[in-house]
Design a protein around this motif. Structure first.
Motif: not given
Length: 234
Positions: A52-54, A160-167, A180-186, A198-199
């Protein structure tokens, strides 16, 4: 000049650089990410991974796709799922249709074998978003989603899930609690610090296991050691 370089990097990445140019600097960096993910939880296999991303436009979908490719190149059976049931993009990346997919599974209209797409990359399968539903968050939070995840991890080494931006919406928070795990893309040079904070807070509140952050669109200088070692492979 900097902006021009960034556009070139983004254009290459959209073409699944890990597949079309596996010896490139960018591909090697994605393999490093794969290694870091593998070692992030030494006592437990990571079976489900969320990207996900912010905010929108930070490259989460491209990152998720390329990480999926390098896991498949490692010999794992990988399933990449477009869980962005608001603005899906995976069908564009893999040049396929979006007529059926995750939304059909969660509304119990179709079975898994009906929606899984075998990509041209050995070991990598894809489930697109499918028809955009009116209630994505409710579908992701459902018991049907829990049952689906159990079915997926029984058939694949990593999902692997591609989710919408978290904010933007709550979808990523819901899914991060199930993975099991989350990666935050910046995105280098564009993601605001306040958005990152905030994310992270949103992920922590959902009890997500944050494995780390991925800095996208960072342009290396020519004298960087990556260029010196891998430059001939571009």
């Amino acid at each position: 000049m900097f902006k021009k370089k960034k556009k070139i990097v983004q254009a290459v990445a959209r073409k699944l650089v890990t597949h079309v140019n596996p010896k490139s600097i960018v591909s090697e960096q994605f393999r490093t990410i794969r290694t870091n993910i593998n070692f992030s939880m030494p006592d437990k296999d990571i079976k489900t991974l969320l990207f996900t991303s912010s905010t929108p436009g930070e490259g989460k979908s491209t990152s998720a796709s390329n990480v999926a490719v390098v896991f498949a190149q490692e010999g794992k059976k990988v399933l990449l799922i477009d869980a962005d049931m608001r603005k899906p993009t995976m069908h564009y990346t893999f040049h396929t249709t979006n007529s059926t997919g995750l939304s059909n599974l969660l509304t119990r209209k179709l079975e898994l074998q009906d929606v899984v797409i075998k990509t041209e990359i050995e070991g990598l399968h894809l489930v697109t978003c499918g028809p955009i539903p009116p209630n994505p968050a409710e579908l992701l939070a459902s018991k049907t989603m829990d049952a689906l995840i159990e079915e997926l991890i029984a058939g694949y080494d990593i999902v692997i899930f591609d989710a919408p931006p978290i904010l933007s919406v709550t979808d990523a928070q819901i899914l991060s609690n199930k993975c099991d795990g989350t990666i935050l893309v910046l995105s280098s040079g564009s993601t605001e610090k306040a958005s990152v904070v905030k994310a992270k807070e949103a992920l922590v509140s959902s009890k997500a296991n944050i494995l780390g952050t991925l800095l996208n669109n960072f342009v290396l200088e020519k004298d960087h050691y990556y260029y010196q070692y891998y430059g001939t492979g571009e």
